[in-house]
Write a protein that holds these residues in place. Structure first.
Motif, short mmCIF file in Angstrom:
data_model
loop_
_atom_site.label_atom_id
_atom_site.label_comp_id
_atom_site.label_asym_id
_atom_site.label_seq_id
_atom_site.Cartn_x
_atom_site.Cartn_y
_atom_site.Cartn_z
N LEU A 247 0.83 -1.20 0.00
CA LEU A 247 0.00 0.00 0.00
C LEU A 247 0.86 1.26 0.00
CD1 LEU A 247 -2.79 -1.17 2.46
CD2 LEU A 247 -2.86 -1.11 -0.04
N ALA A 248 2.10 1.11 -0.49
CA ALA A 248 3.00 2.25 -0.63
C ALA A 248 2.91 2.82 -2.04
CB ALA A 248 4.43 1.86 -0.29
N SER A 249 1.70 2.97 -2.53
CA SER A 249 1.46 3.63 -3.81
C SER A 249 -0.01 4.01 -3.87
CB SER A 249 1.82 2.74 -5.00
OG SER A 249 0.80 1.82 -5.29
N SER A 250 -0.31 5.13 -4.51
CA SER A 250 -1.70 5.58 -4.59
C SER A 250 -2.54 4.62 -5.41
CB SER A 250 -1.76 6.99 -5.19
OG SER A 250 -1.35 6.99 -6.55
N LEU B 57 10.25 8.35 -3.77
CA LEU B 57 11.43 8.64 -2.97
C LEU B 57 11.72 7.49 -2.01
CD1 LEU B 57 10.72 12.40 -2.14
CD2 LEU B 57 12.48 11.54 -3.69
N ARG B 58 10.67 6.96 -1.41
CA ARG B 58 10.83 5.83 -0.49
C ARG B 58 11.50 4.65 -1.18
NH1 ARG B 58 8.41 1.16 -0.61
NH2 ARG B 58 8.19 -0.13 1.28
N HIS B 59 11.14 4.41 -2.43
CA HIS B 59 11.72 3.27 -3.15
C HIS B 59 13.24 3.40 -3.24
CE1 HIS B 59 12.76 0.61 -6.52
NE2 HIS B 59 11.67 -0.06 -6.22
N GLY B 60 13.72 4.60 -3.53
CA GLY B 60 15.16 4.82 -3.60
C GLY B 60 15.83 4.66 -2.26
N ILE B 61 15.14 5.05 -1.20
CA ILE B 61 15.71 4.92 0.15
C ILE B 61 15.82 3.45 0.55
CG2 ILE B 61 15.34 5.43 2.59
CD1 ILE B 61 13.79 7.97 1.63
N VAL B 62 14.72 2.72 0.34
CA VAL B 62 14.65 1.32 0.80
C VAL B 62 15.51 0.39 -0.05
CG1 VAL B 62 13.09 -0.65 1.09
CG2 VAL B 62 12.35 1.63 1.80
#
Length: 278
Positions: free
Chosen positions: A122-125, A158-163
């Protein structure tokens, strides 16, 4: 014997997890509404990253952002499962969707609905809205959340790049964010001001979604639920109070931030008048 294979980095031994039970703890199932659980999680996260700590380490903003987005995902898992538990319309809509056997085996019977959402990120709209439509029958975009969902998507890229990339912007994410390509590595750098924007976006998404879900379930309580064979008019108030409990924020009440602060009974009475319930 040649030792050239050992000339580039240190040697390490065989490592293992000693006891997985040391990595988990038992917590009682919360009796708060999902939105209040989100508020509490957000406050806990913010307390870990006081203003004076910002700028001391490049990871602070990234770690704080990951935690906030995780809390957003948890809100939707909670609210979807609680809606499924009380809403016969949602149960009918969701009936053809599958659930993993592992989720059924793992979850206690009073939390089994949550298992329906374990295999969904659920980390996407798109995933949030699709899940809402497939299980609850509510399209958040068509209910006016298109813009805030687009902003949340930026946060998730942005989260994807962090994780997954150690704060390095991957090509797919950079293109979706419409960032300018460079000859160098582009790293994510979330400062205090940027983190404030992220928390504001996440908070707005949760609050507005909470209102939309409440309004839809209140409408169903006043209309479609009453046409089902399972409807018992003597339990109408109990049914409405179960809706109220899922969505009402005690925290916002205590803060005096609810613009129209009604009791559950006064709210019910307004709905009865609006839908002309006899």
């Amino acid at each position: 014997m040649s030792t050239w294979k050992n000339c580039i980095c240190q040697n390490v031994g065989s490592e293992r997890i000693n006891d997985l039970n040391d990595y988990v703890s038992i917590n009682e199932i919360s009796n708060l509404s999902p939105i209040d659980d989100f508020y509490n999680e957000m406050q806990s996260i913010l307390s870990l990253f006081p203003y004076e700590s910002w700028g001391t380490n490049d990871w602070i903003g990234s770690l704080a952002s990951i935690a906030i987005i995780s809390s957003v995902e948890n809100y939707f898992r909670q609210v979807f499962s609680k809606i499924l538990k009380i809403c016969v319309d949602s149960q009918k809509i969701a009936a053809s969707n599958s659930i993993n056997l592992g989720s059924v085996i793992w979850h206690p019977s009073n939390e089994m609905e949550r298992g329906a959402f374990e295999h969904i990120s659920l980390a996407s709209s798109e995933n949030i809205n699709n899940t809402s439509r497939k299980f609850i029958g509510v399209d958040l975009k068509s209910n006016g959340l298109g813009i805030i969902l687009e902003e949340f998507d930026k946060v998730c890229e942005l989260r994807h790049g962090i994780v997954h990339s150690g704060m390095v912007v991957a090509g797919k994410n950079g293109i979706k964010l419409k960032l300018e390509s460079t000859h160098d590595i582009l790293k994510i750098n979330i400062g205090f001001d940027q983190f404030q924007e992220i928390t504001s976006i996440c908070n707005a998404l949760i609050v507005e979604s909470n209102k939309i879900f409440f309004a839809e379930l209140a409408r169903r309580w006043a209309t479609t639920w009453r046409d089902t064979p399972s409807w018992d008019s003597s339990k109408a108030n109990l049914k409405f109070k179960s809706i109220w409990t899922v969505f009402y924020s005690l925290r916002d009440d205590q803060n005096g931030s609810i613009p129209e602060n009604l009791t559950w009974l006064k709210c019910r009475n307004q709905i009865v008048r609006e839908f002309n319930i006899q």
